[in-house]
Design a protein around this motif. Structure first.
Motif, PDB file in Angstrom:
ATOM      1  N   HIS A   1       0.809  -1.210   0.000  1.00  9.76           N
ATOM      2  CA  HIS A   1       0.000   0.000   0.000  1.00  9.76           C
ATOM      3  C   HIS A   1       0.849   1.270   0.000  1.00  9.76           C
ATOM      4  CE1 HIS A   1      -2.494  -3.050   2.365  1.00  9.76           C
ATOM      5  NE2 HIS A   1      -3.086  -2.939   1.193  1.00  9.76           N
ATOM      6  N   ALA A   2       2.152   1.120  -0.204  1.00 14.10           N
ATOM      7  CA  ALA A   2       3.061   2.262  -0.065  1.00 14.10           C
ATOM      8  C   ALA A   2       2.648   3.439  -0.941  1.00 14.10           C
ATOM      9  CB  ALA A   2       4.488   1.823  -0.393  1.00 14.10           C
TER      10      ALA A   2
ATOM     11  N   THR B   1      -3.638  -2.344 -10.118  1.00 15.14           N
ATOM     12  CA  THR B   1      -2.431  -2.051  -9.343  1.00 15.14           C
ATOM     13  C   THR B   1      -1.349  -3.118  -9.457  1.00 15.14           C
ATOM     14  OG1 THR B   1      -3.505  -2.984  -7.377  1.00 15.14           O
ATOM     15  CG2 THR B   1      -3.661  -0.617  -7.667  1.00 15.14           C
ATOM     16  N   TYR B   2      -1.687  -4.285  -9.993  1.00 13.49           N
ATOM     17  CA  TYR B   2      -0.694  -5.337 -10.217  1.00 13.49           C
ATOM     18  C   TYR B   2      -0.879  -5.899 -11.622  1.00 13.49           C
ATOM     19  CZ  TYR B   2       0.508  -5.756  -5.238  1.00 13.49           C
ATOM     20  OH  TYR B   2       0.924  -5.528  -3.962  1.00 13.49           O
ATOM     21  N   LYS B   3       0.213  -6.283 -12.249  1.00 17.47           N
ATOM     22  CA  LYS B   3       0.127  -6.913 -13.565  1.00 17.47           C
ATOM     23  C   LYS B   3       0.050  -8.434 -13.464  1.00 17.47           C
ATOM     24  CE  LYS B   3       2.599  -4.912 -16.935  1.00 17.47           C
ATOM     25  NZ  LYS B   3       3.797  -4.430 -17.667  1.00 17.47           N
ATOM     26  N   LEU B   4       0.607  -9.006 -12.399  1.00 19.20           N
ATOM     27  CA  LEU B   4       0.671 -10.453 -12.232  1.00 19.20           C
ATOM     28  C   LEU B   4       0.060 -10.837 -10.885  1.00 19.20           C
ATOM     29  CD1 LEU B   4       4.362 -11.045 -13.393  1.00 19.20           C
ATOM     30  CD2 LEU B   4       2.294 -11.536 -14.706  1.00 19.20           C
ATOM     31  N   PRO B   5      -0.366 -12.091 -10.727  1.00 14.22           N
ATOM     32  CA  PRO B   5      -0.861 -12.524  -9.420  1.00 14.22           C
ATOM     33  C   PRO B   5       0.216 -12.360  -8.345  1.00 14.22           C
ATOM     34  CG  PRO B   5      -1.330 -14.170 -11.105  1.00 14.22           C
ATOM     35  CD  PRO B   5      -0.405 -13.173 -11.729  1.00 14.22           C
TER      36      PRO B   5
ATOM     37  N   SER C   1      -4.528  -9.231 -10.911  1.00 14.27           N
ATOM     38  CA  SER C   1      -4.493  -9.253  -9.456  1.00 14.27           C
ATOM     39  C   SER C   1      -5.370  -8.141  -8.891  1.00 14.27           C
ATOM     40  CB  SER C   1      -3.052  -9.147  -8.977  1.00 14.27           C
ATOM     41  OG  SER C   1      -2.930  -9.562  -7.641  1.00 14.27           O
ATOM     42  N   GLN C   2      -4.821  -7.230  -8.126  1.00  6.97           N
ATOM     43  CA  GLN C   2      -5.661  -6.273  -7.421  1.00  6.97           C
ATOM     44  C   GLN C   2      -6.044  -5.058  -8.269  1.00  6.97           C
ATOM     45  OE1 GLN C   2      -3.672  -5.396  -3.733  1.00  6.97           O
ATOM     46  NE2 GLN C   2      -4.846  -6.933  -2.646  1.00  6.97           N
ATOM     47  N   THR C   3      -7.207  -4.511  -7.926  1.00  6.33           N
ATOM     48  CA  THR C   3      -7.720  -3.330  -8.605  1.00  6.33           C
ATOM     49  C   THR C   3      -8.126  -2.281  -7.574  1.00  6.33           C
ATOM     50  OG1 THR C   3     -10.059  -3.932  -8.548  1.00  6.33           O
ATOM     51  CG2 THR C   3      -8.747  -4.867 -10.336  1.00  6.33           C
TER      52      THR C   3
END
Length: 216
Positions: free
Chosen positions: A20-21, A85-89, A195-197
């Motif tokens: 969460h930085a 927020t992530y491209k991969l799991p 992954s996350q959104t």
């Protein structure tokens, strides 16, 4: 889009940590204020269903796993991903080298760690790729966020997240990662899901398009 004092609540995906930085630094350095927003960042944790809290309007925005957004949409819930927020799991699973669990096929009948609530499509897709039934052939087992349950053999296969467990296993447990482990990465087993959104419910987006844009 310009904002002028709009207030936004943003629910993190878990307890505040390095993943969460970006959001925490933006808040601390006044980046949201520079965009005309007043942002309240709310920690989550074990037992918190972020997708549900976003969907029912408890919070305006949340960091929600992409698969949870897909499942909610399939069920008719008006939640929408507006940022990735992530491209991969970021999940992975790992066993000790001497565990005898060397392949996915070896997962059959084993206790597989699960840190978060809800389903794990990545884990289930990996099991299916090995010919296993994820509902019958593995034993999902609640696991603490750290490594205590794994080290104490309360789970056979530990769940890890890329931003935490490798460093923790090295720095705290004094183990060599990945050399001391068999590591199962979803992307290697046809489970390369998003992954996350950042997600919001559609009512919030319709009423506050500028706030969503300024947050991003």
């Amino acid at each position: 889009e310009k904002c002028d004092g709009e207030k936004v609540t943003f629910l993190l995906s878990f307890i505040p940590n390095v993943q969460h930085a970006g959001f925490l630094v933006a808040s601390a350095r006044g980046y949201y204020a520079d965009e005309g927003l007043e942002v309240e960042i709310i920690p989550a944790g074990p037992g918190v269903d972020v997708a549900q809290d976003v969907a029912d309007g408890t919070v305006d925005l949340g960091q929600v796993d992409f698969v949870n957004v897909v499942e909610a949409r399939e069920a008719g819930v008006r939640i929408k991903a507006i940022g990735q927020t992530y491209k991969l799991p970021f999940f992975f699973w790992y066993t000790k080298k001497d565990s005898g669990i060397d392949t996915l096929e070896d997962w059959k009948g084993k206790r597989v760690g699960a840190i978060q609530l809800g389903d794990y499509p990545e884990r289930d897709a990996m099991a299916i790729s090995a010919g296993l039934d994820p509902r019958a052939d593995i034993v999902p087992t609640q696991q603490d966020f750290g490594t205590d349950d794994f080290i104490a053999d309360r789970v056979d296969i530990g769940e890890g997240v890329v931003f935490y467990h490798p460093a923790f296993l090295i720095g705290v447990n004094q183990m060599a990662f990945p050399d001391d482990f068999n590591v199962f990465w979803p992307a290697d087993y046809d489970a390369d899901f998003a992954s996350q959104t950042i997600a919001a419910n559609e009512e919030f987006l319709a009423a506050n398009p500028a706030a969503a844009t300024c947050f991003l």
